[in-house]
Write a protein that holds these residues in place. Sequence first.
Motif, mmCIF file in Angstrom:
data_model
loop_
_atom_site.group_PDB
_atom_site.id
_atom_site.type_symbol
_atom_site.label_atom_id
_atom_site.label_comp_id
_atom_site.label_asym_id
_atom_site.label_seq_id
_atom_site.Cartn_x
_atom_site.Cartn_y
_atom_site.Cartn_z
ATOM 1 N N LEU A 1 -4.540 4.982 -8.798
ATOM 2 C CA LEU A 1 -5.522 5.461 -7.825
ATOM 3 C C LEU A 1 -6.620 4.417 -7.616
ATOM 4 C CD1 LEU A 1 -6.684 7.704 -6.030
ATOM 5 C CD2 LEU A 1 -7.818 8.621 -8.078
ATOM 6 N N PHE B 1 1.713 6.329 -6.992
ATOM 7 C CA PHE B 1 0.600 7.176 -7.448
ATOM 8 C C PHE B 1 0.970 8.653 -7.360
ATOM 9 C CE2 PHE B 1 -2.907 9.822 -5.850
ATOM 10 C CZ PHE B 1 -3.644 9.935 -7.012
ATOM 11 N N CYS B 2 1.559 9.067 -6.235
ATOM 12 C CA CYS B 2 1.941 10.473 -6.079
ATOM 13 C C CYS B 2 2.991 10.867 -7.114
ATOM 14 C CB CYS B 2 2.462 10.719 -4.669
ATOM 15 S SG CYS B 2 1.218 10.533 -3.374
ATOM 16 N N LEU C 1 0.950 4.045 -2.971
ATOM 17 C CA LEU C 1 0.718 5.463 -2.702
ATOM 18 C C LEU C 1 1.885 6.311 -3.220
ATOM 19 C CD1 LEU C 1 -0.957 7.679 -1.384
ATOM 20 C CD2 LEU C 1 0.247 7.204 0.771
ATOM 21 N N LEU D 1 -5.323 1.687 -5.427
ATOM 22 C CA LEU D 1 -5.281 2.072 -4.013
ATOM 23 C C LEU D 1 -6.649 1.943 -3.350
ATOM 24 C CD1 LEU D 1 -2.958 5.220 -3.990
ATOM 25 C CD2 LEU D 1 -2.619 3.134 -2.670
ATOM 26 N N GLN D 2 -7.700 2.210 -4.104
ATOM 27 C CA GLN D 2 -9.040 2.202 -3.532
ATOM 28 C C GLN D 2 -9.665 0.809 -3.520
ATOM 29 O OE1 GLN D 2 -11.095 5.034 -6.003
ATOM 30 N NE2 GLN D 2 -10.352 6.801 -4.822
ATOM 31 N N LYS E 1 0.823 -1.205 0.000
ATOM 32 C CA LYS E 1 0.000 0.000 0.000
ATOM 33 C C LYS E 1 0.862 1.261 0.000
ATOM 34 C CE LYS E 1 -4.259 -1.566 0.157
ATOM 35 N NZ LYS E 1 -5.265 -1.177 -0.856
ATOM 36 N N THR E 2 1.961 1.226 0.770
ATOM 37 C CA THR E 2 2.852 2.385 0.809
ATOM 38 C C THR E 2 3.499 2.604 -0.558
ATOM 39 O OG1 THR E 2 3.298 1.983 3.135
ATOM 40 C CG2 THR E 2 4.823 3.427 1.953
ATOM 41 N N HIS F 1 8.140 1.382 -9.966
ATOM 42 C CA HIS F 1 8.296 2.781 -9.548
ATOM 43 C C HIS F 1 9.635 3.347 -10.024
ATOM 44 C CE1 HIS F 1 8.098 6.376 -7.102
ATOM 45 N NE2 HIS F 1 9.288 6.076 -6.589
#
Length: 486
Positions: free
Chosen positions: A50, A12-13, A9, A53-54, A5-6, A196
């Motif tokens: 995104l 995504f950012c 995130l 993540l949801q 999850k980290t 990433h």
Amino acid sequence: MLDLKTLLLLEFCTTTLQAIAWVLVWMSWRHLYELKVIAAGFVAIALGLLLLLQRGQEASALRIVLDNMMIKIGLVLLADGMARFLGQPRCLRIGVFCLAAHLVFWVMAVALAPERLELRIHASTAFTVVMMGVMIKTLYMDRTQPPFLRWITIALLGEYIGASLLQSFLLYWYPDTFANGALLSDVNAWYFFQGHLFIVGFFICLLFMVGMRLSNDLRDRNSALAGEVAERRRLEGELSASLDAEKAAREEQRQLIRMVSHEFRTPLAGIRYASEMLEMMLKRRSEAVTKRLRSIDDAVSRMTMLIDRFLSTERQVEGVLKVEQLDIGELTQDIQRHFDQVGLGDRLHFTTIEAVSDYWADVEMLRTVIVNLIDNALKYSADDKPVEIAISARNKLLIMEVSDRGIGIPEGALSHVGRRFFRAPNTGKTAGNGLGLHTCRQLLGYHRGAVNLKARSGGGTVATVMLPMPGLVPMNDTERWEEKTA
């Protein structure tokens, strides 16, 4: 163990910031329209992350397919945008075909075998290998970017292909590792971590490519500008040479005119001297002889004045144009007297003579114009045919018409009559040099006037002189000084 999850995130950012950066780059250089496709690719990838993540642990089949397809659409847009940017053949058709095949396979896998996770991973690996391979081919064929930058980007793409293949191989070799596990679990964290790193490295490489493209464009524009400057300097040199040649030609023309003027004055002076001697020697002379001698003297004076004023190239110098108020009655009497002296006055018929109270001109020039037009009309008409002259004012124009019943002007030659030395083909052996009407147009030009020729009904020609009123109004001293200093 990495926390998935980290990582999602963080990715995504990062991708969202990259998408915003590409949108700003495209808005700054809109002529690079390919950048909007690259920006759209990063936006699609950010949206897919995104959605990931949801997503919860128990995601619906639709969410599973939708999340994955958004990221795959972003990858296709990146491949197509890079191909456009590098000027290579577009790969959108291949991308759409791969997307359609991937979508069909994933829908069938989720619907028919939702527990077979490896099927979807192998399909994603195949999709990634094809699209990354297309991007590697695009970079390999490109010659606009520096080799080191192309090979670094190719290495990044190859690394991502290798990571995807490694994931599939591990799943094939160690199926128990993923057995009954969720798709989004910490076991997949390492794969998203290298993804990433790839997206960051790919973003940097693309930025360098855009920088090199802008640098090359700037260099090309500078080269084109330098070439244009050199061409303008060359044209400036040619123009300067042409101006020098024109000045030399004008100076030669002035010298020729001075010589011609001098050569004309010499015989005219001899004619005047001879007429004066005849007048002195003939003590008892008839009225006709006296009239002829006076006519010779007037003609010599007029020719001398024309030489001083018409042949001079300095016509714009103050004093060359002698502006005075026109007296129509005196002008017509002078014209009649001129042709009476040569025995042709009885052929002139002044049909309409209107008084014009306020017209200013060089009267001698206008007299020369009318005399030349009448002379042409008489010359090209039969001896028993009259020439009609009309002078009137209408629509703020002074109109002078000379009409004859002569040979007329052929339609094909009408537009050429008035050119220097041109004579209509039907003039035959009639004496002439093609300068009369040309001289008229030059003299009328100083008065902003014009002369038009047209065929006359029933045969002959009508020459119409049109002069705007009030003509050349004399300037006072203040106006003349302002004109000189303007």
